[in-house]
Design an enzyme around this catalytic site. Structure first.
Site, PDB file in Angstrom:
ATOM      1  N   ASN A   1       1.050  -0.817   0.145  1.00 40.19           N
ATOM      2  CA  ASN A   1      -0.209  -0.084  -0.071  1.00 40.19           C
ATOM      3  C   ASN A   1       1.122   1.103  -0.212  1.00 40.19           C
ATOM      4  O   ASN A   1       1.639   1.207   0.554  1.00 40.19           O
ATOM      5  CB  ASN A   1      -0.984   0.138   0.994  1.00 40.19           C
ATOM      6  CG  ASN A   1      -1.580   1.345   0.850  1.00 40.19           C
ATOM      7  OD1 ASN A   1      -2.314   1.599   0.544  1.00 40.19           O
ATOM      8  ND2 ASN A   1      -1.306   1.947   2.977  1.00 40.19           N
TER       9      ASN A   1
ATOM     10  N   HIS B   1       0.811   5.404   1.184  1.00 37.71           N
ATOM     11  CA  HIS B   1       0.419   5.950   2.525  1.00 37.71           C
ATOM     12  C   HIS B   1       1.038   7.417   2.341  1.00 37.71           C
ATOM     13  O   HIS B   1       2.533   7.111   2.381  1.00 37.71           O
ATOM     14  CB  HIS B   1       0.297   5.079   3.833  1.00 37.71           C
ATOM     15  CG  HIS B   1      -0.091   6.181   4.654  1.00 37.71           C
ATOM     16  ND1 HIS B   1      -2.055   6.417   4.450  1.00 37.71           N
ATOM     17  CD2 HIS B   1       0.679   6.965   5.514  1.00 37.71           C
ATOM     18  CE1 HIS B   1      -2.475   6.732   5.942  1.00 37.71           C
ATOM     19  NE2 HIS B   1      -0.613   7.373   6.548  1.00 37.71           N
TER      20      HIS B   1
ATOM     21  N   SER C   1       5.325   6.715   2.521  1.00 38.37           N
ATOM     22  CA  SER C   1       5.642   5.436   2.302  1.00 38.37           C
ATOM     23  C   SER C   1       4.884   4.183   1.775  1.00 38.37           C
ATOM     24  O   SER C   1       3.974   4.435   1.598  1.00 38.37           O
ATOM     25  CB  SER C   1       5.170   4.831   4.287  1.00 38.37           C
ATOM     26  OG  SER C   1       5.959   6.232   5.144  1.00 38.37           O
TER      27      SER C   1
ATOM     28  N   ASP D   1      -2.779   0.586   8.236  1.00 33.74           N
ATOM     29  CA  ASP D   1      -1.412   1.475   8.472  1.00 33.74           C
ATOM     30  C   ASP D   1      -0.225   1.717   9.001  1.00 33.74           C
ATOM     31  O   ASP D   1       0.980   2.491   9.391  1.00 33.74           O
ATOM     32  CB  ASP D   1      -0.745   3.319   8.288  1.00 33.74           C
ATOM     33  CG  ASP D   1      -2.650   3.208   6.504  1.00 33.74           C
ATOM     34  OD1 ASP D   1      -2.510   2.995   6.462  1.00 33.74           O
ATOM     35  OD2 ASP D   1      -3.042   4.520   7.176  1.00 33.74           O
TER      36      ASP D   1
END
Ligand code: GAR
Length: 219
Positions: free
Chosen positions: A110, A112, A139, A148
Protein backbone atom coordinates in the site's frame (compact mmCIF):
# COMPACT_ATOMS: atom_id res chain seq x y z
CA UNK A 1 10.64 -17.21 -21.09
CA UNK A 2 9.49 -16.71 -17.51
CA UNK A 3 6.17 -14.89 -17.45
CA UNK A 4 6.11 -11.56 -15.61
CA UNK A 5 4.46 -11.34 -12.17
CA UNK A 6 0.73 -10.70 -12.33
CA UNK A 7 -0.47 -7.63 -10.48
CA UNK A 8 -3.93 -6.59 -9.34
CA UNK A 9 -4.55 -3.02 -8.18
CA UNK A 10 -7.26 -1.63 -5.89
CA UNK A 11 -8.00 2.09 -6.18
CA UNK A 12 -10.86 4.28 -4.98
CA UNK A 13 -10.07 7.56 -6.69
CA UNK A 14 -8.52 9.45 -9.57
CA UNK A 15 -5.78 6.86 -10.06
CA UNK A 16 -2.67 8.97 -10.56
CA UNK A 17 -0.57 6.31 -8.80
CA UNK A 18 -2.08 3.66 -11.06
CA UNK A 19 -1.20 5.88 -14.04
CA UNK A 20 2.39 6.00 -12.78
CA UNK A 21 2.49 2.20 -12.63
CA UNK A 22 1.02 1.82 -16.12
CA UNK A 23 3.43 4.45 -17.46
CA UNK A 24 6.45 2.69 -15.93
CA UNK A 25 5.34 -0.57 -17.48
CA UNK A 26 4.79 1.02 -20.88
CA UNK A 27 8.29 2.56 -20.79
CA UNK A 28 9.71 -0.90 -20.16
CA UNK A 29 10.80 -0.01 -16.61
CA UNK A 30 8.40 -2.32 -14.78
CA UNK A 31 8.22 -5.90 -16.04
CA UNK A 32 4.80 -6.89 -14.72
CA UNK A 33 1.41 -7.75 -16.14
CA UNK A 34 -1.64 -5.91 -14.78
CA UNK A 35 -4.45 -8.46 -14.60
CA UNK A 36 -7.11 -6.46 -12.76
CA UNK A 37 -7.93 -2.96 -11.52
CA UNK A 38 -10.81 -3.05 -9.05
CA UNK A 39 -12.58 -0.26 -7.21
CA UNK A 40 -15.25 0.24 -4.60
CA UNK A 41 -16.37 3.29 -6.61
CA UNK A 42 -17.88 2.80 -10.07
CA UNK A 43 -16.94 6.38 -10.96
CA UNK A 44 -13.28 6.08 -9.99
CA UNK A 45 -10.89 7.65 -12.49
CA UNK A 46 -8.64 4.66 -11.92
CA UNK A 47 -11.16 2.40 -13.69
CA UNK A 48 -11.20 4.67 -16.75
CA UNK A 49 -7.40 4.70 -16.87
CA UNK A 50 -7.34 0.91 -16.68
CA UNK A 51 -9.91 0.57 -19.44
CA UNK A 52 -7.88 2.88 -21.65
CA UNK A 53 -4.82 0.71 -21.00
CA UNK A 54 -6.70 -2.49 -21.82
CA UNK A 55 -6.60 -3.84 -18.24
CA UNK A 56 -9.64 -5.81 -17.00
CA UNK A 57 -11.66 -3.80 -14.48
CA UNK A 58 -14.13 -4.49 -11.70
CA UNK A 59 -16.38 -2.03 -9.88
CA UNK A 60 -17.74 -3.66 -6.75
CA UNK A 61 -19.99 -1.55 -4.54
CA UNK A 62 -19.94 -2.22 -0.78
CA UNK A 63 -23.62 -1.23 -0.72
CA UNK A 64 -24.64 -4.66 -2.03
CA UNK A 65 -23.08 -6.43 1.00
CA UNK A 66 -24.30 -6.65 4.60
CA UNK A 67 -20.94 -5.75 6.15
CA UNK A 68 -17.26 -5.15 5.53
CA UNK A 69 -16.34 -8.81 5.96
CA UNK A 70 -18.71 -10.08 3.27
CA UNK A 71 -17.64 -7.35 0.88
CA UNK A 72 -13.93 -7.92 1.41
CA UNK A 73 -14.24 -11.70 1.09
CA UNK A 74 -15.95 -11.25 -2.28
CA UNK A 75 -13.48 -8.60 -3.41
CA UNK A 76 -10.49 -10.76 -2.50
CA UNK A 77 -12.10 -13.81 -4.14
CA UNK A 78 -12.33 -11.76 -7.34
CA UNK A 79 -8.71 -10.66 -6.98
CA UNK A 80 -7.68 -14.31 -6.53
CA UNK A 81 -9.73 -15.32 -9.59
CA UNK A 82 -7.78 -12.77 -11.65
CA UNK A 83 -4.69 -14.91 -11.13
CA UNK A 84 -2.81 -12.07 -9.42
CA UNK A 85 0.46 -12.88 -7.66
CA UNK A 86 0.53 -9.55 -5.86
CA UNK A 87 -1.95 -6.87 -4.97
CA UNK A 88 -1.18 -3.14 -4.91
CA UNK A 89 -3.36 -0.67 -3.02
CA UNK A 90 -3.02 2.62 -4.90
CA UNK A 91 -5.34 5.04 -3.15
CA UNK A 92 -7.75 2.35 -1.91
CA UNK A 93 -9.57 4.17 0.88
CA UNK A 94 -11.04 1.28 2.84
CA UNK A 95 -9.87 -0.69 5.85
CA UNK A 96 -9.58 -4.37 4.90
CA UNK A 97 -11.11 -7.16 6.95
CA UNK A 98 -8.49 -9.35 8.63
CA UNK A 99 -10.01 -12.65 7.50
CA UNK A 100 -10.17 -11.58 3.85
CA UNK A 101 -6.62 -10.31 4.02
CA UNK A 102 -5.10 -13.34 5.79
CA UNK A 103 -4.30 -15.50 2.71
CA UNK A 104 -2.75 -12.44 1.08
CA UNK A 105 -0.52 -11.15 3.86
CA UNK A 106 2.98 -10.69 2.41
CA UNK A 107 1.57 -10.21 -1.09
CA UNK A 108 -0.14 -6.82 -0.65
CA UNK A 109 1.55 -3.41 -0.62
CA UNK A 110 0.00 0.00 0.00
CA UNK A 111 1.12 3.56 -0.60
CA UNK A 112 0.33 5.95 2.23
CA UNK A 113 0.96 9.71 2.22
CA UNK A 114 2.96 10.07 5.42
CA UNK A 115 6.25 9.05 6.93
CA UNK A 116 4.89 6.01 8.75
CA UNK A 117 4.62 5.26 11.62
CA UNK A 118 3.52 8.91 11.76
CA UNK A 119 -0.05 9.75 10.77
CA UNK A 120 -1.80 6.51 10.02
CA UNK A 121 -5.30 7.01 8.62
CA UNK A 122 -6.66 10.19 7.03
CA UNK A 123 -5.69 13.87 6.65
CA UNK A 124 -1.98 13.15 6.79
CA UNK A 125 -0.86 16.42 5.13
CA UNK A 126 -2.95 18.54 7.51
CA UNK A 127 -1.68 16.64 10.52
CA UNK A 128 1.98 17.05 9.51
CA UNK A 129 1.43 20.81 9.07
CA UNK A 130 -0.45 21.16 12.35
CA UNK A 131 2.32 19.32 14.18
CA UNK A 132 4.88 21.79 12.80
CA UNK A 133 6.91 18.99 11.22
CA UNK A 134 10.01 19.96 9.25
CA UNK A 135 9.46 17.14 6.78
CA UNK A 136 6.71 15.03 5.33
CA UNK A 137 6.63 12.17 2.89
CA UNK A 138 5.09 8.97 1.61
CA UNK A 139 5.59 5.33 2.55
CA UNK A 140 5.05 2.01 0.82
CA UNK A 141 4.45 -0.82 3.25
CA UNK A 142 3.34 -4.42 3.38
CA UNK A 143 -0.31 -4.54 4.37
CA UNK A 144 -1.32 -6.31 7.56
CA UNK A 145 -4.59 -6.29 9.46
CA UNK A 146 -3.37 -3.26 11.45
CA UNK A 147 -4.37 -0.06 9.59
CA UNK A 148 -1.27 1.45 7.90
CA UNK A 149 0.73 -0.62 10.39
CA UNK A 150 2.59 -3.25 8.35
CA UNK A 151 6.37 -3.24 7.81
CA UNK A 152 7.51 -0.15 5.92
CA UNK A 153 9.52 -0.95 2.78
CA UNK A 154 10.47 2.44 1.40
CA UNK A 155 9.84 6.14 1.86
CA UNK A 156 10.11 9.39 -0.06
CA UNK A 157 10.90 12.44 2.06
CA UNK A 158 10.06 16.06 1.41
CA UNK A 159 11.00 19.22 3.35
CA UNK A 160 7.95 21.23 4.42
CA UNK A 161 8.16 24.81 3.14
CA UNK A 162 6.82 28.02 4.66
CA UNK A 163 4.23 28.43 1.87
CA UNK A 164 2.78 24.95 2.22
CA UNK A 165 -0.88 24.44 2.97
CA UNK A 166 -2.63 21.10 2.86
CA UNK A 167 -3.24 21.21 -0.88
CA UNK A 168 0.19 22.49 -1.87
CA UNK A 169 1.90 19.89 0.27
CA UNK A 170 -0.19 17.11 -1.26
CA UNK A 171 0.60 18.40 -4.76
CA UNK A 172 4.32 18.55 -4.05
CA UNK A 173 4.32 15.05 -2.59
CA UNK A 174 2.41 13.36 -5.40
CA UNK A 175 5.25 13.27 -7.97
CA UNK A 176 7.39 11.53 -5.36
CA UNK A 177 4.63 8.96 -4.79
CA UNK A 178 4.60 8.38 -8.54
CA UNK A 179 8.27 7.39 -8.44
CA UNK A 180 8.11 5.52 -5.15
CA UNK A 181 5.34 3.04 -5.91
CA UNK A 182 6.70 1.75 -9.27
CA UNK A 183 10.18 1.50 -7.74
CA UNK A 184 8.92 -0.69 -4.89
CA UNK A 185 6.79 -2.84 -7.19
CA UNK A 186 9.83 -3.26 -9.42
CA UNK A 187 11.85 -4.54 -6.46
CA UNK A 188 9.08 -6.97 -5.59
CA UNK A 189 8.84 -8.18 -9.18
CA UNK A 190 12.59 -8.72 -9.34
CA UNK A 191 12.54 -10.93 -6.24
CA UNK A 192 14.99 -8.66 -4.40
CA UNK A 193 12.26 -7.56 -2.02
CA UNK A 194 10.61 -10.30 0.00
CA UNK A 195 8.27 -10.82 2.89
CA UNK A 196 9.74 -13.33 5.32
CA UNK A 197 8.51 -14.15 8.83
CA UNK A 198 6.55 -10.92 9.11
CA UNK A 199 9.34 -8.59 8.02
CA UNK A 200 10.52 -7.00 4.79
CA UNK A 201 13.78 -8.40 3.43
CA UNK A 202 15.88 -6.64 0.82
CA UNK A 203 18.68 -8.45 -0.99
CA UNK A 204 18.32 -11.29 1.50
CA UNK A 205 18.66 -9.12 4.62
CA UNK A 206 15.92 -7.89 6.94
CA UNK A 207 15.36 -4.17 6.41
CA UNK A 208 16.52 -2.31 9.52
CA UNK A 209 15.18 0.98 8.15
CA UNK A 210 13.01 1.82 5.15
CA UNK A 211 14.73 2.25 1.79
CA UNK A 212 14.85 5.89 0.75
CA UNK A 213 13.86 7.33 -2.62
CA UNK A 214 16.81 9.33 -3.91
CA UNK A 215 17.59 11.03 -7.21
CA UNK A 216 18.46 7.71 -8.79
CA UNK A 217 15.77 5.51 -7.27
CA UNK A 218 15.70 3.51 -4.07
CA UNK A 219 18.77 3.52 -1.85
C1 GAR B 1 -2.44 9.11 -2.83
O1 GAR B 1 -1.93 10.31 -2.32
C2 GAR B 1 -2.20 7.97 -1.87
O2 GAR B 1 -0.98 8.08 -1.19
C3 GAR B 1 -3.36 8.12 -0.92
O3 GAR B 1 -4.45 8.44 -1.73
C4 GAR B 1 -3.98 9.17 -2.88
C5 GAR B 1 -4.52 8.51 -4.11
O4 GAR B 1 -4.29 9.29 -5.23
N1 GAR B 1 -3.60 6.93 -0.18
C6 GAR B 1 -4.11 6.91 1.04
O5 GAR B 1 -4.40 7.92 1.65
C7 GAR B 1 -4.28 5.53 1.64
N2 GAR B 1 -4.58 5.61 3.02
P1 GAR B 1 -4.46 8.69 -6.69
O6 GAR B 1 -5.86 8.11 -6.77
O7 GAR B 1 -4.27 9.85 -7.61
O8 GAR B 1 -3.40 7.64 -6.86
Amino acid sequence: MISPPRIAVLASGRGSNLAALIGARERGELPVEFVLVASDKAGAGALRLAEAAGIPTLALSPKAYPDRRHYDLELFARVAASGADWLVLAGFMRVIDAEALRPWVGRVINIHPSLLPKYRGLHTHRRALEAGDAEHGASVHFVTAELDGGPVIAQARLAIEAGDDEQRLAERLLPLEHRLLPAVLGLLASGRLQWRDGTAHHAGQPLSAPLLLGDHGLE
